[in-house]
Design a protein around this motif. Structure first.
Motif, PDB file in Angstrom:
ATOM      1  N   TYR B 270       0.818  -1.215   0.000  1.00  0.00           N
ATOM      2  CA  TYR B 270       0.000   0.000   0.000  1.00  0.00           C
ATOM      3  C   TYR B 270       0.855   1.271   0.000  1.00  0.00           C
ATOM      4  O   TYR B 270       0.390   2.342   0.354  1.00  0.00           O
ATOM      5  N   ASP B 271       2.124   1.132  -0.374  1.00  0.00           N
ATOM      6  CA  ASP B 271       3.019   2.287  -0.439  1.00  0.00           C
ATOM      7  C   ASP B 271       2.633   3.170  -1.629  1.00  0.00           C
ATOM      8  O   ASP B 271       2.457   2.685  -2.742  1.00  0.00           O
ATOM      9  N   ILE B 272       2.505   4.487  -1.368  1.00  0.00           N
ATOM     10  CA  ILE B 272       2.204   5.406  -2.467  1.00  0.00           C
ATOM     11  C   ILE B 272       3.530   5.812  -3.101  1.00  0.00           C
ATOM     12  O   ILE B 272       4.406   6.327  -2.408  1.00  0.00           O
ATOM     13  N   PRO B 273       3.712   5.571  -4.386  1.00  0.00           N
ATOM     14  CA  PRO B 273       5.012   5.857  -4.995  1.00  0.00           C
ATOM     15  C   PRO B 273       5.367   7.334  -4.925  1.00  0.00           C
ATOM     16  O   PRO B 273       4.505   8.204  -5.079  1.00  0.00           O
ATOM     17  N   PHE B 274       6.633   7.621  -4.696  1.00  0.00           N
ATOM     18  CA  PHE B 274       7.203   8.981  -4.657  1.00  0.00           C
ATOM     19  C   PHE B 274       6.616   9.853  -3.546  1.00  0.00           C
ATOM     20  O   PHE B 274       6.730  11.065  -3.582  1.00  0.00           O
ATOM     21  N   VAL B 275       5.969   9.225  -2.563  1.00  0.00           N
ATOM     22  CA  VAL B 275       5.434  10.010  -1.448  1.00  0.00           C
ATOM     23  C   VAL B 275       6.008   9.432  -0.164  1.00  0.00           C
ATOM     24  O   VAL B 275       6.026   8.217   0.017  1.00  0.00           O
ATOM     25  N   ASN B 276       6.497  10.305   0.703  1.00  0.00           N
ATOM     26  CA  ASN B 276       7.013   9.845   1.980  1.00  0.00           C
ATOM     27  C   ASN B 276       5.886   9.901   3.004  1.00  0.00           C
ATOM     28  O   ASN B 276       5.618  10.937   3.601  1.00  0.00           O
ATOM     29  N   GLU B 277       5.200   8.748   3.201  1.00  0.00           N
ATOM     30  CA  GLU B 277       4.015   8.738   4.058  1.00  0.00           C
ATOM     31  C   GLU B 277       4.362   9.059   5.501  1.00  0.00           C
ATOM     32  O   GLU B 277       3.633   9.797   6.168  1.00  0.00           O
ATOM     33  N   ALA B 278       5.490   8.497   5.974  1.00  0.00           N
ATOM     34  CA  ALA B 278       5.824   8.660   7.394  1.00  0.00           C
ATOM     35  C   ALA B 278       5.949  10.137   7.742  1.00  0.00           C
ATOM     36  O   ALA B 278       5.466  10.579   8.793  1.00  0.00           O
ATOM     37  N   ALA B 279       6.578  10.937   6.843  1.00  0.00           N
ATOM     38  CA  ALA B 279       6.746  12.360   7.114  1.00  0.00           C
ATOM     39  C   ALA B 279       5.385  13.057   7.126  1.00  0.00           C
ATOM     40  O   ALA B 279       5.127  13.923   7.968  1.00  0.00           O
ATOM     41  N   GLY B 284       0.597  15.147  10.856  1.00  0.00           N
ATOM     42  CA  GLY B 284      -0.816  15.096  11.224  1.00  0.00           C
ATOM     43  C   GLY B 284      -1.764  14.814  10.065  1.00  0.00           C
ATOM     44  O   GLY B 284      -2.964  14.975  10.196  1.00  0.00           O
ATOM     45  N   ASN B 285      -1.231  14.415   8.943  1.00  0.00           N
ATOM     46  CA  ASN B 285      -2.093  14.091   7.799  1.00  0.00           C
ATOM     47  C   ASN B 285      -2.490  12.616   7.836  1.00  0.00           C
ATOM     48  O   ASN B 285      -1.989  11.806   7.068  1.00  0.00           O
ATOM     49  N   ASN B 286      -3.400  12.289   8.745  1.00  0.00           N
ATOM     50  CA  ASN B 286      -3.737  10.872   8.899  1.00  0.00           C
ATOM     51  C   ASN B 286      -4.571  10.336   7.751  1.00  0.00           C
ATOM     52  O   ASN B 286      -4.663   9.128   7.572  1.00  0.00           O
TER      53      ASN B 286
END
Lengths: 166, 350
Positions: B270-279, B284-286
């Motif tokens: 479920y990783d979104i390519p080229f996006v750093n989800e953890a950051a 706060g962008n849940n």
């Protein structure tokens, strides 16, 4: 009674019942299917002790691969209840006595073993997890492990050689 | 309290199971539609376009038709096993989805809910265990029909699945050497934090896995169990009504599940390519956690399209070609891949 205990009894009844059905059913295909059920019940016991790796390998290897071969042979030879040979009465008695002797030896062996004093580690035992199992196999017991794998390889080569002979 | 059970957790998991099962069923339904539309597109036809707009209600019509067909159980068949066969096929197809991480942790009514039913220690091995059970659905159904063609097809199917499971497992070992964990959630996490999908490190392994997945799902070019011009119809020849529907449906669910597994193992889940989800989550962008499952579904959609693309492009293999490919090409290749990966992992760790 906790959840673990309920599961234990259900699995035990399932394992013993299906094991009995393996021996008593007249149709060989049913015997194999009951044996698969028995393996599942035993895997359930492993999971109760948190030996997840052992449980899943038991299913993949025994229930998934070896039993398929059993089923293959039985289906190809078209064995069913009507062609099952009627065994001699004396053979049955001899089998019962031999099995009884084995039971006697096992009970005698386990009666005084120190397994009895140790409680089963349910739920939080860590020995059966793949990490610990791998460490034990590839560090402490690496030589026996490699020897047994060579044995398996030689068995495979032997089977191929026998199969190739005309 | 009767039993010390976390009832809320149980309820949460139950809801999750119901959602995932119904999603897989709906996707499987629309896979049949997509298959016919893609086939039509490739053969320059229109495909189903009568039921509803663009023929979108066609799967419902097909399902309804299957339900109302007459149930026939052959006289000479083994009745219990005849019914057990399709049930097993359907059950094993549905069970695999339990260990797949469909997304991260989302907040629902103030509870943080993990979008994975069971994050177990043996993750991917559970999938293999269930897949190896899938053989029984075919074998029991084929044998219980008491028909020579069904039995032959069932034996073919079973030996094909066992043969390709080996190469599949070997190609997977190379991947596991790199991840060091069998947990699917950990495998996805690693790909998310490093930002590089496993397919970059394991191109050969992925290729072998893909070919084996085609064989495991009995899809063309490996659809020998249902080779209609040699075996009439295959292992489900004697089946009718919804029991036949179960077999056909199980195949589509298997296709969906194996696409999910490939996306999870090799394409970041479920990783979104080229996006750093953890950051983003740290800021706060849940809501980003809700995008993950959608991204996974898009990746899966591509694989499902690939399955169909290949089906309408490549003709069926001969049985000996199939066995040669499995045992003499894929297994040595997978072994080579495993040894190379092992050597590289050792060399880089030093």
């Amino acid at each position: 009674m906790g959840v673990t205990q309920i599961l234990f009894w259900v699995l035990t009844v399932l394992a013993l019942g299906s094991a009995l059905m393996v021996v008593t059913s007249r149709n060989p295909v049913y015997s194999v299917l009951y044996l698969i059920l028995c393996f599942f019940a035993i895997s359930g016991h492993y999971i109760l002790m948190n030996a997840q790796f052992l449980a899943v390998v038991n299913i993949i290897v025994y229930a998934g691969a070896i039993m398929v071969l059993f089923l293959f042979v039985i289906m190809l030879m078209n064995l069913n209840a009507s062609v099952e040979p009627q065994k001699n009465k004396w053979l049955k008695i001899a089998g019962a006595i031999a099995g009884g002797c084995l039971l006697l030896v096992l009970v005698a062996a386990f009666k005084d073993a120190d397994i009895k004093t140790q409680l089963v580690q349910t739920k939080d035992g860590e020995i059966g997890l793949i990490n610990n199992l791998g460490m034990a196999l590839f560090k402490d017991y690496v030589v026996p492990f490699e020897i047994s794998s060579v044995l398996f390889l030689s068995a495979m080569v032997g089977a191929v050689v026998i199969g190739k002979k005309e | 309290m009767l039993l010390a059970i976390d009832w809320l957790l149980l309820l949460e998991k139950l809801v999750l199971i119901v959602i995932i099962v119904s999603v897989s069923l709906v996707i499987a339904m629309y896979e049949t539609y997509a298959e016919r539309k893609i086939a039509a597109f490739m053969q320059d036809r229109r495909g189903p376009n009568r039921a509803g707009p663009f023929g979108l209600l066609q799967p419902l019509a097909d399902g309804g038709k299957l339900f109302f067909k007459e149930e026939i159980i052959p006289n000479t068949s083994n009745k219990f096993l005849f019914i057990l066969g399709p049930c097993l096929a359907m059950m094993t197809a549905m069970m695999t989805s339990a260990v797949i991480p469909w997304g991260g942790t989302v907040a629902v009514f103030g509870r943080s809910v993990s979008l994975q039913i069971a994050d177990i220690n043996i993750g991917i091995l559970f999938v293999f265990g269930v897949v190896s059970m899938g053989v029984y659905g075919i074998m029991i159904g084929g044998w219980a029909s008491n028909n020579k063609f069904s039995l032959l097809a069932a034996l073919r199917g079973a030996s094909q699945m066992i043969s390709y499971e080996l190469a599949m497992g070997l190609s997977l070992i190379a991947l596991l050497m790199m991840t060091g964990s069998l947990r699917l959630s950990v495998i996805v996490d690693q790909q998310m934090t490093s930002g590089v999908w496993n397919v970059v490190y394991q191109p050969l392994g992925f290729l072998i896995f893909l070919v084996c997945a085609f064989a495991e799902c009995n899809r063309t070019p490996f659809d020998l169990p249902e080779a209609e011009n040699e075996l009439n119809f295959g292992y489900h020849q004697e089946y009718s009504s919804m029991k036949l529907g179960f077999y056909l449906f199980a195949e589509y669910i298997n296709m969906f599940i194996s696409s999910v597994i490939m996306a999870t193992l090799y394409f970041g889940g479920y990783d979104i390519p080229f996006v750093n989800e953890a950051a983003l989550i740290a800021k706060g962008n849940n809501w980003i956690q809700w995008i993950g499952p959608l991204v996974l579904i898009i990746k899966v959609g591509f694989f499902i399209f690939l399955f169909m693309w290949v089906r309408w492009t490549i003709p069926r293999f001969r049985y000996d070609q199939l066995m040669n490919l499995g045992w003499k090409k894929l297994i040595p290749l997978a072994l080579l891949n495993m040894v190379l990966t092992g050597a590289l992992v050792l060399w880089l760790k030093k």
